[in-house]
Design an enzyme around this catalytic site. Structure first.
Site, PDB file in Angstrom:
ATOM      1  N   HIS A   1     -10.695   7.714   4.381  1.00  0.00           N
ATOM      2  CA  HIS A   1     -11.383   6.889   3.387  1.00  0.00           C
ATOM      3  C   HIS A   1     -10.502   5.643   3.233  1.00  0.00           C
ATOM      4  O   HIS A   1      -9.576   5.615   2.423  1.00  0.00           O
ATOM      5  CB  HIS A   1     -11.517   7.657   2.058  1.00  0.00           C
ATOM      6  CG  HIS A   1     -11.962   6.796   0.913  1.00  0.00           C
ATOM      7  ND1 HIS A   1     -13.151   6.120   0.893  1.00  0.00           N
ATOM      8  CD2 HIS A   1     -11.364   6.493  -0.268  1.00  0.00           C
ATOM      9  CE1 HIS A   1     -13.267   5.450  -0.221  1.00  0.00           C
ATOM     10  NE2 HIS A   1     -12.192   5.644  -0.948  1.00  0.00           N
TER      11      HIS A   1
ATOM     12  N   ARG B   1       0.845  -1.197   0.000  1.00  0.00           N
ATOM     13  CA  ARG B   1       0.000   0.000   0.000  1.00  0.00           C
ATOM     14  C   ARG B   1       0.886   1.255   0.000  1.00  0.00           C
ATOM     15  O   ARG B   1       0.598   2.230  -0.682  1.00  0.00           O
ATOM     16  CB  ARG B   1      -0.886  -0.041   1.254  1.00  0.00           C
ATOM     17  CG  ARG B   1      -2.009   0.935   1.190  1.00  0.00           C
ATOM     18  CD  ARG B   1      -3.096   0.552   2.195  1.00  0.00           C
ATOM     19  NE  ARG B   1      -4.001   1.677   2.318  1.00  0.00           N
ATOM     20  CZ  ARG B   1      -3.976   2.523   3.321  1.00  0.00           C
ATOM     21  NH1 ARG B   1      -3.085   2.392   4.278  1.00  0.00           N
ATOM     22  NH2 ARG B   1      -4.828   3.509   3.371  1.00  0.00           N
TER      23      ARG B   1
ATOM     24  N   ASP C   1     -18.481   5.972   1.078  1.00  0.00           N
ATOM     25  CA  ASP C   1     -18.684   5.090   2.240  1.00  0.00           C
ATOM     26  C   ASP C   1     -19.966   5.490   2.985  1.00  0.00           C
ATOM     27  O   ASP C   1     -20.736   4.637   3.434  1.00  0.00           O
ATOM     28  CB  ASP C   1     -17.486   5.215   3.206  1.00  0.00           C
ATOM     29  CG  ASP C   1     -16.175   5.270   2.454  1.00  0.00           C
ATOM     30  OD1 ASP C   1     -15.393   4.326   2.562  1.00  0.00           O
ATOM     31  OD2 ASP C   1     -15.951   6.264   1.726  1.00  0.00           O
TER      32      ASP C   1
ATOM     33  N   ARG D   1     -22.844   4.223   1.008  1.00  0.00           N
ATOM     34  CA  ARG D   1     -23.004   2.767   1.201  1.00  0.00           C
ATOM     35  C   ARG D   1     -23.651   2.485   2.560  1.00  0.00           C
ATOM     36  O   ARG D   1     -24.540   1.637   2.687  1.00  0.00           O
ATOM     37  CB  ARG D   1     -21.627   2.082   1.132  1.00  0.00           C
ATOM     38  CG  ARG D   1     -21.076   2.020  -0.276  1.00  0.00           C
ATOM     39  CD  ARG D   1     -19.637   1.533  -0.307  1.00  0.00           C
ATOM     40  NE  ARG D   1     -19.142   1.407  -1.662  1.00  0.00           N
ATOM     41  CZ  ARG D   1     -17.885   1.582  -2.029  1.00  0.00           C
ATOM     42  NH1 ARG D   1     -16.962   1.902  -1.134  1.00  0.00           N
ATOM     43  NH2 ARG D   1     -17.521   1.441  -3.280  1.00  0.00           N
TER      44      ARG D   1
END
Ligand code: NAD
Length: 365
Positions: free
Chosen positions: A227, A141, A200, A203
């Protein structure tokens, strides 16, 4: 209050240190960059001051991959913008999208669409940045963060030089890249922010709506913080038709327990992974979220949206970009809302800020 003649933003004439005083009038600017642009060509900006400030509603999109192109499609259909510039390192890709979009114009809303360079970002109301590399197999990452930080460091100064009113970052990791963009652009924080946890939050509302059998537009609830993996569901403030979630469940005979809440939140948190596993990328919902931000800016709506914004003295969080509810209008971030949270949620938000700060530190920004 005065209006900056270059970018059109409202400026507090008593507070800004960027001003030009002539015998006849005074001009006030939000940044040194606006003042410099004015000094180079004052006539151009003075003549515009008397006109309705921006008749053209112009958006530039930098990075027309799956997300950027879907934003272009959604924005064209929204009728919110009448001029759009597509910019991509792969110019052919941008040209292909521009042609495809133009061919649908007779079924949609009038909008000039051109493929351009960074100079074409001039006079944009908003530059949407969705350029970036995706994660490669075997890549960490942090490697991806480094790669996209390099891209943002390279392209933001080119965009900032054209002085668009607002820069909206979508590329991930969005909070880190907002911080970088803010630093390298020299723009005030109200003009640089990110799509943050808009997706998000949407959702979250959809899943609670499904659980309760209620239209998600009637659910109030927020996902805040990063996020990403450390994001925080603010359960204490979930409201359904003016009733808190716990009371709603008790009244309408629904289970209210940690397990169900955890299931809802883990579906929110893992949604991107699940979609990427199934179809390679996510782009429809984020494009709708971006369109909502654009709508709020261009129509001066004062909507409360969970965008990634620079926090200072927010429950002890300093100098960190992450999502909290903010009022969005023509000035970009008009105001940050200090949401009421319980102690556990406060700690989780601080933890999320620590995660982001440690990445910033590791990157040496
Ligand atoms: P993609 O690979 O399809 O598109 C990226 C585009 O950027 C490519 O067309 C590439 O040519 C272009 N590009 C790369 N470097 C560039 C540069 N220096 N200048 C101009 N263009 C350049 O990826 P995608 O699926 O469209 O995703 C784009 C970004 O959006 C990713 O970082 C992704 O993680 C992010 N994303 C964010 C959210 C959110 O909620 N914030 C949601 C979905 C995707």
């Amino acid at each position: 209050m005065a209006r900056d003649p270059v970018c059109g933003m409202e400026v507090n004439s008593g507070e800004t240190s960027f001003a030009i005083h002539s015998k006849v009038t005074s001009y006030y600017f939000c940044t040194g960059r606006c003042k410099e642009s004015f000094e180079k060509d004052p006539e151009r900006y003075i003549s515009r001051l008397d006109q309705k400030f921006i008749e053209e509603r112009k958006i530039s999109i930098v990075g027309t991959g799956q997300v950027g192109a879907t934003c272009a499609f959604t924005l064209m259909n929204s009728g919110l913008v009448n001029s759009m510039v597509l910019i991509d390192a792969n110019r052919e890709l941008a040209e292909g999208h521009a042609l495809d979009l133009r061919h649908g114009m007779s079924f949609s809303q009038p909008c000039k669409i051109k493929v351009g360079n960074y100079e074409d970002c001039r006079n944009s109301d908003i530059v949407i940045v969705s350029a970036g590399a995706g994660q490669k197999p075997g890549e960490s990452r942090l490697d991806l963060v480094k790669k996209n930080t390099g891209i943002i460091k390279d392209l933001i100064p080119k965009i900032a030089e054209q002085n668009p009113r607002i820069i909206l970052i979508v590329t991930n990791p969005v909070d880190i890249l907002c911080y970088v963009a803010h630093k390298v652009s020299g723009f005030p924080m109200n003009r640089v922010f990110g799509s943050g946890t808009m997706l998000d939050t949407s959702r979250f509302r959809s899943l609670i709506g499904e659980y309760c059998g209620v239209d998600p537009r009637n659910i109030h609830g927020y996902i805040l913080g990063e996020h990403g993996d450390s994001e925080v569901p603010i359960w204490s403030q979930v409201m359904i038709g003016g009733v808190d979630f716990k009371t709603y469940c008790e009244t309408y005979k629904l289970d209210y327990n940690d397990l169900d809440r955890d299931t809802i939140f883990s579906k929110v948190k893992n949604a991107a992974y699940e979609i990427i596993n199934k179809k390679g990328a996510t782009y429809y919902a984020i494009a709708l979220a971006v369109t909502q931000i654009v709508r709020s800016i261009l129509r001066d709506e004062n909507s409360i949206l969970t965008v990634s914004t620079l926090l200072d003295d927010y429950y002890g969080i300093e100098d960190t970009y992450m999502s909290v509810p903010a009022v969005i209008n023509r000035s970009g971030i008009e105001r940050i809302i200090r949401i009421t949270v319980n102690d556990q949620e406060k700690d989780a938000l601080r933890h999320s800020a620590d995660v982001l700060k440690s990445i910033i530190k590791e990157l040496g920004i």
